[in-house]
Structures are given as C-alpha cells and as structure tokens.
Scaffold this motif. Structure first.
Motif, PDB file in Angstrom:
ATOM      1  N   ASP A  81       0.838  -1.208   0.000  1.00 51.43           N
ATOM      2  CA  ASP A  81       0.000   0.000   0.000  1.00 51.43           C
ATOM      3  C   ASP A  81       0.876   1.263   0.000  1.00 51.43           C
ATOM      4  O   ASP A  81       0.500   2.300  -0.534  1.00 51.43           O
ATOM      5  N   ASN A  83       3.760   1.327  -1.486  1.00 51.61           N
ATOM      6  CA  ASN A  83       4.642   1.158  -2.662  1.00 51.61           C
ATOM      7  C   ASN A  83       6.101   0.941  -2.274  1.00 51.61           C
ATOM      8  O   ASN A  83       7.028   1.397  -2.959  1.00 51.61           O
ATOM      9  N   GLY A 124      -7.989  -3.925  -0.886  1.00 48.96           N
ATOM     10  CA  GLY A 124      -7.914  -2.497  -1.190  1.00 48.96           C
ATOM     11  C   GLY A 124      -8.470  -1.642  -0.081  1.00 48.96           C
ATOM     12  O   GLY A 124      -9.155  -2.129   0.816  1.00 48.96           O
ATOM     13  N   GLU A 127      -9.161   4.385  -1.131  1.00 49.10           N
ATOM     14  CA  GLU A 127      -8.637   5.131  -2.277  1.00 49.10           C
ATOM     15  C   GLU A 127      -8.266   4.249  -3.468  1.00 49.10           C
ATOM     16  O   GLU A 127      -8.566   4.564  -4.597  1.00 49.10           O
ATOM     17  N   LYS A 128      -7.588   3.138  -3.203  1.00 46.98           N
ATOM     18  CA  LYS A 128      -7.141   2.327  -4.339  1.00 46.98           C
ATOM     19  C   LYS A 128      -7.268   0.826  -4.073  1.00 46.98           C
ATOM     20  O   LYS A 128      -7.310   0.398  -2.911  1.00 46.98           O
ATOM     21  N   GLU A 129      -7.304   0.073  -5.174  1.00 46.84           N
ATOM     22  CA  GLU A 129      -7.368  -1.385  -5.072  1.00 46.84           C
ATOM     23  C   GLU A 129      -5.955  -1.927  -5.290  1.00 46.84           C
ATOM     24  O   GLU A 129      -5.309  -1.599  -6.283  1.00 46.84           O
TER      25      GLU A 129
END
Lengths: 164, 173
Positions: A81, A83, A124, A127-129
């Motif tokens: 998450d 990165n 997820g 905000e993002k999957e």
C-alpha cells in the motif's frame, strides 16, 4: 334439445376443470422439483472463508524487511500500500500477488466437478485497489468474509468470496 | 333419459371428489416437502456448528495452538513443532478430543506428492498423521496457519504456512 345442450355444457365444465387440475399438478411438480434441488448441502461454509482469509494473512512471505525478518501477508499488504520494496529489492506488490495467487491455486480447486465454481479475492482501501484475483465462474450462491487490516489511521480490506 | 342424466351427475360428483382429493394431496405433499427442507436446513446448520466447534476446540487446545509464540493471536494456528512432539506420545491421548482421526496437511508452499512427516523427514514433509486408524465417519477439514521455527544462516525465525487441519469423527447412528 335443451337437455342435450345442458349435458354438453356439463361435459365442457368437466373438461375445463380437468385442464385446470392438470395445470395445477404441473405447477406443483415444478415447485416441488425446484424446492428439492435447492435443499442440497452448501458447499462452502462462511467459517471456511473466514479461516482461509485469516490463515492467508498469517502466511510468511519471501519478502524480508530491514530487520531481517520475513513479513507476513498482513504486513506485506501494508508495505505494498506504501509502494515500498523488500530488503532484497523486489517489489512488495509483485511478491504479494505471486504469493496470494499460489495460495489460492492450491487452496481452492475450481476445475472439473468441484463443488466450488469460482472465487474472488480483492484487497484495497478507500482510495485504491491493491489486488484483484478472480478465477472460475461467478454464480448466485456464494459465501465470503471481509477482514479489515488497520494501520496508522488507514484500513485496508481483504475481501474473499467463494462461489459454489 | 333420466337414468342417463343421473349417471352423468354421479360421474360429475365422482370426478369432482377425485379432483378435490388429488388437489389436497398435492397441497399436503408441498407442505411436507417444505417442512422437510426446513429440517434439512437445521441439520446442516447443526453440522456446521459442530464442525466449527470441533476444529476450533482442537486448534485452540494447548497441545496444538501456537498461542502468541508466532504473532498469530486470534488466528487458528497449529504449532507444527509441538504437533510433531505430540505425535510421538499420541497413545497417551487415546479417547481425548472426541475424534477418531487427526491429520495436518500443508497446502502451500506445495510439495509434490504426499510426504508423511517422521522425525527424520521433518520439516521437509507435508502431512502429519497425528491419529490414524479410525473407522471412517464424517470428515471435516479447515484452513489453519501452520507455524514452526525456521533456521536461516544459523538464526531462528518464525515461519507460518498454509495448511488444513483435518479431523474425522465417527457418525452417531
């Protein structure tokens, strides 16, 4: 003449009634067949999905961090998450997807005459999957489980659904 | 003419009675099937509850559970090192846990074929046959986390893998 007409009318009534009875009988048979076919034992129980997700999150992945310990899937999700990369330089998200795909492949057989027809795993946040893995067919019967993974004010949701 | 009319009336009554009986029989059949499906549902629910309790009881018993040793609090976790030791003394647990067979199978990472764990093969194996020789019965598998201490470069680390805890208990007649 009147008697003949009355008799004929009576006969027609009987035929009409017989037709109605046959229709009712057919409807009943269809209803019975449908209710019997629906009463089969469910292939997947919700506690199976729950224990699967929890065990999967406890799995030790090949991603090591700088403390020279291998991360659990739960920690790897949070690393992905952010990165971040593993200590050996590999992408945390790549390792996460590879690990999860391997676990799913070995845990749920959706081929041939298996009672499980398909599955879906989504990870997820709001905000993002991060991960979306699906295999097999989506059916109307399903059992699933959602596990929240909270960390630092953020929550990532791990959602697994098995179709049977 | 009158006789024919009476015959017709009798026929109509007979047919009507037959039809009404058939109708009520069908309604009764539908009702019974509906009731039976409810009973089946209850039986399935009870079976699920029983299975869940059996596995949960076993996975959380002091002989199997990881406790907090691997950071797996709240997860059905089986300590493989403990189970391997326990396997050697299984005879002393005869009649305990109320199950006829217990085995633990590692499913990921995958091992080709079935390698039954013995002290010499462990941990390079994928099945621990904890209790064998049952007379069959209802077989219940459930996903668990299989944890053990791994060694790398002379240092210990926690290693948890995916597995199934499988128990079978004899059916009650």
């Amino acid at each position: 003449m009147m008697e003949k007409i009355r008799s004929k009318l009576g006969q027609e009534e009987m035929v009409g009634f017989a037709i109605i009875m046959v229709i009712v009988f057919v409807i009943m048979l269809v209803f019975l067949g449908f209710s019997m076919s629906n009463s089969d034992k469910e292939a997947v129980e919700s506690y199976e999905s729950q224990s699967f997700v929890q065990s999967m999150l406890a799995y030790t992945t090949p991603c090591d961090d700088y403390k020279e310990t291998y991360l659990k899937t739960r920690d790897l999700i949070l690393k992905c998450d952010n990165n971040a990369t593993c200590a050996n330089g590999n992408s945390s998200c790549e390792i996460l997807v590879t690990t999860l795909r391997g676990i799913l492949m070995e845990s749920w057989n959706v081929e041939g005459n298996s009672s499980i027809k398909g599955y879906s795993l989504k990870i997820g946040g709001e905000e993002k999957e991060l991960v979306s893995l699906e295999r097999g067919n989506v059916t109307r019967n399903s059992k699933g489980y959602v596990e929240p993974v909270p960390r630092g004010g953020k929550t990532v949701y791990v959602s697994f659904v098995a179709y049977y | 003419m009158k006789s024919k009319k009476s015959q017709m009336k009798i026929q109509q009554t007979a047919f009507m009675l037959l039809a009404v009986t058939l109708f009520f029989a069908l309604v009764g059949l539908a009702f019974v099937s509906f009731q039976l499906s409810g009973v089946k549902e209850s039986a399935t629910e009870l079976q699920e509850k029983n299975a869940r309790l059996t596995i949960s009881k076993l996975a959380n018993s002091p002989e199997f559970t990881c406790g907090e040793a691997f950071g797996t609090k709240g997860v059905s976790c089986v300590d493989m090192d403990k189970v391997m030791k326990l396997k050697e003394n299984e005879a002393t647990y005869k009649g305990f846990w109320g199950v006829s067979e217990i085995s633990v199978r590692r499913i990921y990472p995958k091992t080709t074929g079935t390698v039954v764990c013995t002290p010499s093969k462990y941990p390079n194996c994928n099945v621990i046959e904890m209790r064998v020789g049952g007379r069959g019965g209802t077989f219940i598998p459930n996903y668990v986390s299989l944890c053990r201490k791994g060694v790398e470069n002379g240092e210990l680390y926690n290693k948890c893998e995916m597995g199934l805890l499988m128990v079978s208990y004899e059916d009650r007649q």
